[in-house]
Scaffold this motif. Structure first.
Motif, PDB file in Angstrom:
ATOM      1  N   GLU A 123       0.823  -1.211   0.000  1.00  0.00           N
ATOM      2  CA  GLU A 123       0.000   0.000   0.000  1.00  0.00           C
ATOM      3  C   GLU A 123       0.857   1.261   0.000  1.00  0.00           C
ATOM      4  N   LEU A 124       1.924   1.258   0.780  1.00  0.00           N
ATOM      5  CA  LEU A 124       2.805   2.421   0.827  1.00  0.00           C
ATOM      6  C   LEU A 124       3.515   2.631  -0.513  1.00  0.00           C
ATOM      7  N   TRP A 125       3.874   1.547  -1.183  1.00  0.00           N
ATOM      8  CA  TRP A 125       4.497   1.683  -2.489  1.00  0.00           C
ATOM      9  C   TRP A 125       3.526   2.296  -3.501  1.00  0.00           C
ATOM     10  N   ASN A 126       2.280   1.843  -3.496  1.00  0.00           N
ATOM     11  CA  ASN A 126       1.285   2.393  -4.410  1.00  0.00           C
ATOM     12  C   ASN A 126       1.050   3.874  -4.156  1.00  0.00           C
ATOM     13  N   ILE A 127       1.018   4.254  -2.895  1.00  0.00           N
ATOM     14  CA  ILE A 127       0.846   5.668  -2.565  1.00  0.00           C
ATOM     15  C   ILE A 127       2.058   6.472  -3.025  1.00  0.00           C
ATOM     16  N   GLY A 128       3.249   5.936  -2.790  1.00  0.00           N
ATOM     17  CA  GLY A 128       4.457   6.641  -3.219  1.00  0.00           C
ATOM     18  C   GLY A 128       4.539   6.788  -4.727  1.00  0.00           C
ATOM     19  N   VAL A 129       4.144   5.758  -5.467  1.00  0.00           N
ATOM     20  CA  VAL A 129       4.151   5.841  -6.930  1.00  0.00           C
ATOM     21  C   VAL A 129       3.202   6.923  -7.407  1.00  0.00           C
ATOM     22  N   SER A 130       2.007   6.965  -6.820  1.00  0.00           N
ATOM     23  CA  SER A 130       1.029   7.967  -7.242  1.00  0.00           C
ATOM     24  C   SER A 130       1.497   9.384  -6.924  1.00  0.00           C
ATOM     25  N   LEU A 131       2.086   9.581  -5.750  1.00  0.00           N
ATOM     26  CA  LEU A 131       2.466  10.931  -5.329  1.00  0.00           C
ATOM     27  C   LEU A 131       3.739  11.426  -5.995  1.00  0.00           C
ATOM     28  N   PHE A 132       4.708  10.549  -6.203  1.00  0.00           N
ATOM     29  CA  PHE A 132       6.028  10.994  -6.637  1.00  0.00           C
ATOM     30  C   PHE A 132       6.414  10.561  -8.053  1.00  0.00           C
ATOM     31  N   ILE A 133       5.697   9.608  -8.652  1.00  0.00           N
ATOM     32  CA  ILE A 133       6.070   9.123  -9.970  1.00  0.00           C
ATOM     33  C   ILE A 133       5.007   9.423 -11.019  1.00  0.00           C
ATOM     34  N   GLN A 134       3.745   9.406 -10.639  1.00  0.00           N
ATOM     35  CA  GLN A 134       2.715   9.561 -11.661  1.00  0.00           C
ATOM     36  C   GLN A 134       1.844  10.796 -11.441  1.00  0.00           C
ATOM     37  N   ASP A 135       0.837  10.706 -10.587  1.00  0.00           N
ATOM     38  CA  ASP A 135      -0.144  11.786 -10.470  1.00  0.00           C
ATOM     39  C   ASP A 135       0.465  13.077  -9.939  1.00  0.00           C
ATOM     40  N   GLY A 136       1.408  12.985  -9.015  1.00  0.00           N
ATOM     41  CA  GLY A 136       2.046  14.188  -8.492  1.00  0.00           C
ATOM     42  C   GLY A 136       2.803  14.963  -9.570  1.00  0.00           C
ATOM     43  N   PRO A 137       3.757  14.315 -10.282  1.00  0.00           N
ATOM     44  CA  PRO A 137       4.445  15.032 -11.375  1.00  0.00           C
ATOM     45  C   PRO A 137       3.505  15.480 -12.483  1.00  0.00           C
ATOM     46  N   PHE A 138       2.497  14.681 -12.825  1.00  0.00           N
ATOM     47  CA  PHE A 138       1.549  15.092 -13.865  1.00  0.00           C
ATOM     48  C   PHE A 138       0.815  16.361 -13.448  1.00  0.00           C
ATOM     49  N   PHE A 166      -9.646  19.263 -17.004  1.00  0.00           N
ATOM     50  CA  PHE A 166     -10.250  18.046 -16.457  1.00  0.00           C
ATOM     51  C   PHE A 166      -9.198  17.130 -15.837  1.00  0.00           C
ATOM     52  N   PHE A 167      -8.112  16.866 -16.560  1.00  0.00           N
ATOM     53  CA  PHE A 167      -7.100  15.948 -16.043  1.00  0.00           C
ATOM     54  C   PHE A 167      -6.309  16.568 -14.886  1.00  0.00           C
ATOM     55  N   THR A 168      -6.212  17.880 -14.839  1.00  0.00           N
ATOM     56  CA  THR A 168      -5.608  18.517 -13.673  1.00  0.00           C
ATOM     57  C   THR A 168      -6.472  18.290 -12.445  1.00  0.00           C
ATOM     58  N   ALA A 169      -7.777  18.456 -12.600  1.00  0.00           N
ATOM     59  CA  ALA A 169      -8.693  18.187 -11.490  1.00  0.00           C
ATOM     60  C   ALA A 169      -8.642  16.718 -11.086  1.00  0.00           C
ATOM     61  N   LYS A 170      -8.499  15.836 -12.071  1.00  0.00           N
ATOM     62  CA  LYS A 170      -8.393  14.412 -11.764  1.00  0.00           C
ATOM     63  C   LYS A 170      -7.130  14.115 -10.960  1.00  0.00           C
ATOM     64  N   ASN A 171      -6.000  14.724 -11.338  1.00  0.00           N
ATOM     65  CA  ASN A 171      -4.758  14.539 -10.581  1.00  0.00           C
ATOM     66  C   ASN A 171      -4.887  15.060  -9.153  1.00  0.00           C
ATOM     67  N   ILE A 172      -5.541  16.206  -8.988  1.00  0.00           N
ATOM     68  CA  ILE A 172      -5.760  16.745  -7.635  1.00  0.00           C
ATOM     69  C   ILE A 172      -6.572  15.766  -6.804  1.00  0.00           C
ATOM     70  N   GLN A 193      -5.040   9.712  -2.156  1.00  0.00           N
ATOM     71  CA  GLN A 193      -3.866   8.960  -1.714  1.00  0.00           C
ATOM     72  C   GLN A 193      -3.377   9.457  -0.358  1.00  0.00           C
ATOM     73  N   LEU A 194      -3.402  10.765  -0.160  1.00  0.00           N
ATOM     74  CA  LEU A 194      -3.041  11.305   1.151  1.00  0.00           C
ATOM     75  C   LEU A 194      -4.037  10.855   2.216  1.00  0.00           C
ATOM     76  N   TYR A 195      -5.314  10.815   1.847  1.00  0.00           N
ATOM     77  CA  TYR A 195      -6.334  10.316   2.773  1.00  0.00           C
ATOM     78  C   TYR A 195      -6.083   8.849   3.103  1.00  0.00           C
ATOM     79  N   ARG A 196      -5.730   8.064   2.095  1.00  0.00           N
ATOM     80  CA  ARG A 196      -5.406   6.656   2.309  1.00  0.00           C
ATOM     81  C   ARG A 196      -4.202   6.503   3.229  1.00  0.00           C
ATOM     82  N   LEU A 197      -3.198   7.355   3.067  1.00  0.00           N
ATOM     83  CA  LEU A 197      -2.027   7.307   3.936  1.00  0.00           C
ATOM     84  C   LEU A 197      -2.406   7.622   5.372  1.00  0.00           C
ATOM     85  N   ALA A 198      -3.289   8.590   5.571  1.00  0.00           N
ATOM     86  CA  ALA A 198      -3.749   8.922   6.926  1.00  0.00           C
ATOM     87  C   ALA A 198      -4.518   7.763   7.540  1.00  0.00           C
ATOM     88  N   VAL A 199      -5.357   7.095   6.737  1.00  0.00           N
ATOM     89  CA  VAL A 199      -6.120   5.949   7.251  1.00  0.00           C
ATOM     90  C   VAL A 199      -5.189   4.824   7.667  1.00  0.00           C
TER      91      VAL A 199
END
Length: 365
Positions: free
Chosen positions: A253-268, A288-294, A300-306
């Motif tokens: 789970e932590l790897w998936n969150i890190g990929v989304s934040l630092f490799i894919q959705d975050g840089p996009f 639209f895709f900017t809103a989707k990335n947000i 993902q941050l919510y998932r990390l908090a959970v």
């Protein structure tokens, strides 16, 4: 069974080499310089990896990492960079006359072959191949580049499916990984095609390089299998500290969150925000895709908090009972009590209220 493993390993890598060579051919045709055929030498790395894998692993894969996928990226990404940067890919100049000439040449060859009788059979395949190559040469460069992007991502998913798996990953985990890769590939393709097709972006080579750099960075997640595999737990005292326990229990789970934040959705999100905020580039799909990335980053941050709160609650419950929590695949040892240093670290992490600290000894009694 071993024969099928070796066959899958060889066929998959052959597809990788073939697609890479097609990319090199397109670069050479666009640049009109034979020196770009030297890019094909990168495939020697893939050939070397194939030999080593067949010799030492019997064609099987490795744990957490796929060298074949990584080397396929190395062989193909430079060609796509050159095609995207080349000025000929910025605009699509359709020349209908060229297609008509090729079609008429095909008809002429067919009529000539029909007159020669037996010679037509001998030369039919060669002539058809020449006409087919000529027809491919008339395709717009933007269409060629987009097709290479699409087939590149499709081959990454299909190739990962066909490659023999190692003993450390199950077929259930592989199916989960492939489903994740399909969604990831769609997002990456949308990012590259949607941003690079903007006319204002095409006029700025710095923007093109920045977008391609982010695109290349996002591709590095494909050789890794950490999204579906947990790190093995040990019962040693060093692994019972708070960060090790958290990583042990929620590694995937932590790897998936890190990929989304630092490799894919975050840089996009950063790239799209720069396009809108600094360069004043706006269109409906970009917004639209900017809103989707947000939204994805927020979730993902919510998932990390959970996950953190759940882990905190688990540590609180087990520390009251004097138990030590570890990986979810391993049972908790009720008879094993934490040492004094571990109790202090757990109390600092959980931050017990004063009343609860005074009541904890009575519960153990």
């Amino acid at each position: 069974m071993e024969l099928m493993v070796l066959l899958n390993a060889l066929v998959t890598r052959l597809l990788f080499v073939l697609h890479s060579l097609i990319g090199v051919w397109r670069v050479t045709a666009v640049k009109k310089e034979p020196k770009y055929w030297l890019l094909a030498l990168l495939n020697l790395l893939l050939c070397l990896e194939t030999g080593l894998t067949l010799k030492f692993k019997r064609g099987r894969g490795y744990k957490w990492f796929s060298p074949a996928i990584f080397l396929y990226l190395i062989c193909t990404v430079p060609s796509l960079w050159l095609l995207e940067i080349h000025h000929g890919t910025q605009y699509c100049g359709n020349d209908p006359g060229a297609v008509q000439v090729n079609v008429s040449n095909q008809d002429f060859n067919q009529s000539r072959d029909s007159r020669h009788g037996s010679e037509a059979t001998d030369h039919h395949i060669i002539q058809t191949a020449k006409v087919f190559v000529n027809q491919l040469s008339t395709i717009c460069e933007t269409v060629w580049t987009l097709a290479l992007h699409q087939t590149f991502l499709l081959l990454l998913v299909v190739g990962r499916w066909l490659l023999p798996i190692g003993v450390e990953i199950t077929r259930d985990q592989l199916s989960q990984l492939l489903l994740m890769f399909v969604g990831t590939a769609a997002d990456i393709l949308e990012f590259a095609s949607e941003t690079l097709d903007i006319e204002d972006v095409r006029k700025n080579y710095a923007l093109i390089n920045a977008i391609l750099a982010v695109w290349t960075w996002s591709m590095l997640q494909f050789p890794l299998d950490l999204a579906v595999q947990h790190i093995g737990c040990k019962t040693a005292a060093s692994t019972r500290r708070i960060p090790s326990l958290l990583l042990c229990r929620y590694s995937a789970e932590l790897w998936n969150i890190g990929v989304s934040l630092f490799i894919q959705d975050g840089p996009f999100f950063i790239v799209r925000s720069i396009l809108m905020g600094h360069f004043r580039i706006f269109n409906q799909m970009l917004v639209f895709f900017t809103a989707k990335n947000i939204l994805v980053v927020t979730l993902q941050l919510y998932r990390l908090a959970v996950i953190t709160l759940d882990f905190r609650a688990t540590i609180l419950q087990k520390s009251r009972k004097g138990e030590v929590s570890c990986c979810p695949c391993e049972p908790y040892e009720a008879s094993t009590h934490a040492t004094a240093d571990q109790d202090t670290e757990m109390k600092e992490f959980v931050a017990f209220p004063p009343k609860e600290e005074s009541q904890a000894p009575s519960e153990d009694q």
